[in-house]
Motif scaffolding. Structure first.
Motif, PDB file in Angstrom:
ATOM      1  N   TYR A  42       8.744  10.356   7.764  1.00 47.93           N
ATOM      2  CA  TYR A  42       8.517   9.375   8.567  1.00 47.93           C
ATOM      3  C   TYR A  42       8.903   9.903   9.954  1.00 47.93           C
ATOM      4  O   TYR A  42       8.382   9.205  11.037  1.00 47.93           O
ATOM      5  CB  TYR A  42       9.157   8.022   8.464  1.00 47.93           C
ATOM      6  CG  TYR A  42       8.676   7.428   7.080  1.00 47.93           C
ATOM      7  CD1 TYR A  42       7.414   6.835   7.195  1.00 47.93           C
ATOM      8  CD2 TYR A  42       9.306   7.493   5.853  1.00 47.93           C
ATOM      9  CE1 TYR A  42       6.935   6.399   5.951  1.00 47.93           C
ATOM     10  CE2 TYR A  42       9.003   6.774   4.784  1.00 47.93           C
ATOM     11  CZ  TYR A  42       7.830   6.269   4.689  1.00 47.93           C
ATOM     12  OH  TYR A  42       7.305   5.614   3.767  1.00 47.93           O
ATOM     13  N   LYS A  96       0.980   4.642   1.225  1.00 44.49           N
ATOM     14  CA  LYS A  96       1.292   3.036   1.204  1.00 44.49           C
ATOM     15  C   LYS A  96       1.235   2.382   2.575  1.00 44.49           C
ATOM     16  O   LYS A  96       2.374   1.906   2.707  1.00 44.49           O
ATOM     17  CB  LYS A  96       2.616   2.922   0.225  1.00 44.49           C
ATOM     18  CG  LYS A  96       2.202   3.531  -1.283  1.00 44.49           C
ATOM     19  CD  LYS A  96       3.486   3.332  -1.902  1.00 44.49           C
ATOM     20  CE  LYS A  96       3.340   3.881  -3.353  1.00 44.49           C
ATOM     21  NZ  LYS A  96       4.566   3.502  -4.095  1.00 44.49           N
ATOM     22  N   GLY A  97       0.354   2.915   3.559  1.00 44.07           N
ATOM     23  CA  GLY A  97       0.445   1.942   4.781  1.00 44.07           C
ATOM     24  C   GLY A  97      -1.057   2.517   5.361  1.00 44.07           C
ATOM     25  O   GLY A  97      -1.851   3.086   4.825  1.00 44.07           O
ATOM     26  N   PHE A 100      -4.661   2.533   3.219  1.00 46.48           N
ATOM     27  CA  PHE A 100      -3.943   2.327   2.351  1.00 46.48           C
ATOM     28  C   PHE A 100      -4.639   2.942   0.791  1.00 46.48           C
ATOM     29  O   PHE A 100      -5.797   2.329   0.896  1.00 46.48           O
ATOM     30  CB  PHE A 100      -3.620   0.903   2.303  1.00 46.48           C
ATOM     31  CG  PHE A 100      -2.363   0.578   1.166  1.00 46.48           C
ATOM     32  CD1 PHE A 100      -1.056   0.212   1.422  1.00 46.48           C
ATOM     33  CD2 PHE A 100      -2.802   0.158   0.003  1.00 46.48           C
ATOM     34  CE1 PHE A 100      -0.130  -0.200   0.683  1.00 46.48           C
ATOM     35  CE2 PHE A 100      -1.833  -0.033  -1.184  1.00 46.48           C
ATOM     36  CZ  PHE A 100      -0.567  -0.166  -0.689  1.00 46.48           C
ATOM     37  N   GLN A 160       5.188  -1.996  -1.026  1.00 45.37           N
ATOM     38  CA  GLN A 160       4.303  -1.751   0.164  1.00 45.37           C
ATOM     39  C   GLN A 160       2.903  -2.577  -0.350  1.00 45.37           C
ATOM     40  O   GLN A 160       2.486  -2.351  -1.590  1.00 45.37           O
ATOM     41  CB  GLN A 160       3.682  -0.323   0.437  1.00 45.37           C
ATOM     42  CG  GLN A 160       5.130   0.370   1.087  1.00 45.37           C
ATOM     43  CD  GLN A 160       6.016   1.103   0.043  1.00 45.37           C
ATOM     44  OE1 GLN A 160       5.968   1.062  -1.230  1.00 45.37           O
ATOM     45  NE2 GLN A 160       6.689   2.103   0.535  1.00 45.37           N
ATOM     46  N   ARG A 161       2.587  -3.320   0.642  1.00 43.70           N
ATOM     47  CA  ARG A 161       0.994  -3.869   0.558  1.00 43.70           C
ATOM     48  C   ARG A 161       0.233  -3.496   1.473  1.00 43.70           C
ATOM     49  O   ARG A 161       0.550  -2.932   2.612  1.00 43.70           O
ATOM     50  CB  ARG A 161       1.189  -5.528   0.550  1.00 43.70           C
ATOM     51  CG  ARG A 161       2.296  -6.068  -0.402  1.00 43.70           C
ATOM     52  CD  ARG A 161       1.685  -6.191  -1.871  1.00 43.70           C
ATOM     53  NE  ARG A 161       2.567  -6.631  -2.873  1.00 43.70           N
ATOM     54  CZ  ARG A 161       2.537  -7.946  -3.209  1.00 43.70           C
ATOM     55  NH1 ARG A 161       1.892  -8.876  -2.437  1.00 43.70           N
ATOM     56  NH2 ARG A 161       3.229  -8.381  -3.991  1.00 43.70           N
ATOM     57  N   ASP A 162      -1.026  -3.729   1.393  1.00 47.81           N
ATOM     58  CA  ASP A 162      -2.242  -3.208   2.211  1.00 47.81           C
ATOM     59  C   ASP A 162      -2.112  -4.100   3.393  1.00 47.81           C
ATOM     60  O   ASP A 162      -2.524  -5.350   3.225  1.00 47.81           O
ATOM     61  CB  ASP A 162      -3.369  -3.296   1.669  1.00 47.81           C
ATOM     62  CG  ASP A 162      -4.712  -2.530   2.811  1.00 47.81           C
ATOM     63  OD1 ASP A 162      -4.279  -2.296   3.926  1.00 47.81           O
ATOM     64  OD2 ASP A 162      -5.883  -2.327   2.143  1.00 47.81           O
ATOM     65  N   TYR A 194       2.136   2.329   9.564  1.00 46.84           N
ATOM     66  CA  TYR A 194       2.584   1.175   9.519  1.00 46.84           C
ATOM     67  C   TYR A 194       2.503   0.516   7.855  1.00 46.84           C
ATOM     68  O   TYR A 194       1.385   0.729   7.421  1.00 46.84           O
ATOM     69  CB  TYR A 194       1.645   0.093  10.452  1.00 46.84           C
ATOM     70  CG  TYR A 194       2.003  -1.236  10.233  1.00 46.84           C
ATOM     71  CD1 TYR A 194       3.219  -1.837  10.688  1.00 46.84           C
ATOM     72  CD2 TYR A 194       1.117  -2.355   9.825  1.00 46.84           C
ATOM     73  CE1 TYR A 194       3.409  -3.075  10.305  1.00 46.84           C
ATOM     74  CE2 TYR A 194       1.323  -3.619   9.868  1.00 46.84           C
ATOM     75  CZ  TYR A 194       2.526  -4.067  10.075  1.00 46.84           C
ATOM     76  OH  TYR A 194       2.890  -5.214  10.059  1.00 46.84           O
ATOM     77  N   GLU A 195       3.730   0.072   7.620  1.00 44.37           N
ATOM     78  CA  GLU A 195       3.482  -0.366   6.451  1.00 44.37           C
ATOM     79  C   GLU A 195       4.075  -1.843   6.310  1.00 44.37           C
ATOM     80  O   GLU A 195       4.828  -2.377   7.327  1.00 44.37           O
ATOM     81  CB  GLU A 195       4.888   0.346   5.665  1.00 44.37           C
ATOM     82  CG  GLU A 195       4.472   1.504   5.251  1.00 44.37           C
ATOM     83  CD  GLU A 195       5.371   2.506   4.258  1.00 44.37           C
ATOM     84  OE1 GLU A 195       6.351   1.741   3.987  1.00 44.37           O
ATOM     85  OE2 GLU A 195       5.458   3.615   4.274  1.00 44.37           O
ATOM     86  N   THR A 225       8.672  -4.781   7.565  1.00 40.98           N
ATOM     87  CA  THR A 225       7.443  -4.003   8.107  1.00 40.98           C
ATOM     88  C   THR A 225       8.262  -2.919   8.497  1.00 40.98           C
ATOM     89  O   THR A 225       9.291  -2.742   8.892  1.00 40.98           O
ATOM     90  CB  THR A 225       6.788  -4.789   9.334  1.00 40.98           C
ATOM     91  OG1 THR A 225       7.608  -5.111  10.369  1.00 40.98           O
ATOM     92  CG2 THR A 225       5.932  -5.721   8.768  1.00 40.98           C
ATOM     93  N   ARG A 236       5.840  -4.576   3.563  1.00 39.07           N
ATOM     94  CA  ARG A 236       6.444  -4.564   2.323  1.00 39.07           C
ATOM     95  C   ARG A 236       6.568  -5.935   1.953  1.00 39.07           C
ATOM     96  O   ARG A 236       7.254  -6.953   2.956  1.00 39.07           O
ATOM     97  CB  ARG A 236       7.648  -3.830   2.712  1.00 39.07           C
ATOM     98  CG  ARG A 236       7.430  -2.386   3.035  1.00 39.07           C
ATOM     99  CD  ARG A 236       8.865  -1.627   2.961  1.00 39.07           C
ATOM    100  NE  ARG A 236       8.524  -0.177   3.472  1.00 39.07           N
ATOM    101  CZ  ARG A 236       9.572   0.539   3.700  1.00 39.07           C
ATOM    102  NH1 ARG A 236      10.945   0.122   3.613  1.00 39.07           N
ATOM    103  NH2 ARG A 236       9.110   1.992   3.922  1.00 39.07           N
TER     104      ARG A 236
END
Length: 479
Positions: free
Chosen positions: A365, A336-337, A320, A427-429, A419-420, A379, A422
């Motif tokens: 994607y 962001k993943g 990320f 998006q978060r790590d 893989y994300e 996710t 959210r």
């Protein structure tokens, strides 16, 4: 009358021959002249060597006469005629009815092993059986779950007649029960047979030097059991980046045997993992309502709300970040993943319980799935080679359920999972996001949990003690 000249000559010739013979054999006559059994006027008989020889020879001749002649006479005598036999015809009792029936030929059961992604309908179609045959089977089994939820590796045996008509089906309802269905003239007979199942426990200890797989293999664990170990501790340990040389583990696990033969790997019963000096524990426990899970030593479930890594991966190929050079587009772009590199076809699991919100093609994607877990968290999973069959938008999925398989569709240079994680659409790590700790077992269950696991804890501590002694010995040897 005197002798005539011819007679005189003849007599003279005989005397000459005798004199010649006497002179030639004088030594014999001289030596043997005194041989006699009895001589007139002689002293009483005294047995000398010569008399012993003559007596022994005579005795030998007598014995031969007594033994050889009767044996020869017996050999020449003809055998007496054999007595005559009389044959009588006796009645034979009839065979019992069961023995009179001809033996039925052995049945030819055809065994089919379920392949990944295959359904029971696919198997029936491959054997030329109709959907009505499948429905008859589903209706005949009182526990339809065994047939409606099949798994790769399950085996089904089919009995077909010469026309390909289904006569019987054999399958395992569970590990301990085999079911045989018979179809005859519209009638269905079901026979359930119990099978002896046992679980044999093993204990393994390993120290990380290169990787978890190397350490587990040296400890005698199979690849499947090593993956199970990684899943048990996967909520707390990132096995791609958290492992260090010197980390160690101790595992108590079992294998399943049926009818005395190895069937498959069993489950991890208890485990301990030291990672960067921190101790993690896991104990398998079944709650009163039948739910089975792994809990730490203090009774807290290891299962978090989300899996930290939803795929069995080989390495993290991209992290990320707010800016990175895109390998295909060739320009700086936020990532962001987290990308988990894995072979094509590797299963991808739902990170948590939820509902499929999106399932289809998405630019960049490729094959893409989004799962909504609650009002704020979702996710996302990208670059799948294909989706898991049977799921669609709106389907409910459970944590660990297969939702697709690793691929490289969309903008990807190699097979991996993007893989994300959210929160409210942002998006978060996934590697650093903080999740709340689960609540421990209720007090009554916690007491039962500790009583059940006390012997397992003692065994693990005994192995740890021996491992520490061995390590200390090795250090002293190196000095």
């Amino acid at each position: 009358m005197g002798e005539g000249p011819s007679q005189a000559a003849h007599s003279a010739r005989r005397r000459a021959i005798r004199r010649k013979a006497q002179r030639r054999h004088m030594h014999f006559y001289t030596h043997c002249a005194h041989w006699s059994v009895c001589r007139a006027g002689a002293a009483p008989i005294r047995w000398h060597r010569e008399r012993w020889v003559l007596g022994g020879t005579a005795l030998l001749l007598v014995l031969l006469t007594l033994v050889v002649i009767p044996a020869w006479a017996s050999a020449m005598r003809s055998d007496p005629p054999a007595p005559a036999h009389t044959r009588l015809a006796l009645p034979v009792p009839p065979l019992p009815p069961a023995a009179q029936k001809p033996q039925a030929p052995p049945e030819d059961w055809r065994t089919v092993r379920v392949q990944p992604g295959q359904t029971l309908a696919d198997i029936f179609h491959g054997l030329g059986l109709s959907p009505s045959d499948l429905q008859r089977v589903l209706d005949a089994d009182r526990d339809g779950q065994a047939l409606r939820r099949i798994h790769p590796g399950d085996e089904f045996a089919f009995l077909l007649d010469g026309n390909g008509t289904l006569q019987g089906l054999r399958f395992d309802r569970d590990e301990a029960t085999r079911v045989t269905l018979r179809f005859d003239a519209g009638q269905v007979r079901a026979l359930a047979q119990a099978r002896a199942v046992e679980r044999r426990e093993h204990i393994a200890h390993g120290v990380i030097e290169n990787s978890l797989f190397d350490a587990g293999s040296q400890a005698g664990m199979s690849d499947a059991m090593i993956l199970q170990l990684a899943k048990v501790f996967g909520y707390d340990i990132d096995f791609a980046q958290d492992l260090r040389p010197g980390d160690s583990f101790t595992v108590i696990y079992n294998d399943v045997y049926r009818d005395g033969e190895y069937l498959h790997e069993g489950n991890i019963v208890a485990a301990e993992f030291f990672n960067q000096g921190r101790r993690y524990t896991a104990y398998r426990f079944e709650s009163p309502n039948g739910d089975v899970g792994y809990y730490s030593e203090d009774g807290r479930p290891l299962r978090k709300s989300f899996l930290r890594t939803p795929v069995d991966f080989t390495r993290i190929s991209s992290r990320f970040t707010a800016a990175r050079m895109h390998p295909i587009l060739g320009r700086m772009r936020a990532h962001k993943g987290v990308d988990y590199a894995a072979p094509t076809g590797t299963p991808i699991y739902a990170a948590g319980d939820g509902v499929i919100k999106y399932r289809g093609w998405e630019n960049g994607y490729g094959n893409f799935v989004v799962i909504q877990h609650n009002g704020t968290i979702s996710t996302a999973y990208g670059h799948m080679s294909r989706f898991a069959p049977g799921e669609r938008v709106g389907s409910r999925v459970h944590q660990g359920q297969i939702i697709g398989y690793v691929g490289m569709t969309g903008l990807a240079t190699g097979p991996h999972l993007h893989y994300e994680f959210r929160v409210n659409g942002m998006q978060r790590d996934p590697l650093t996001v903080t999740l709340p700790k689960p609540e421990p077992l209720p007090a009554a269950q916690l007491a039962q949990f500790k009583r059940q696991n006390a012997p397992l804890l003692a065994r693990i501590q005994a192995v740890d003690g021996r491992a520490q002694l061995a390590s200390a010995d090795n250090r002293s040897d190196r000095r």
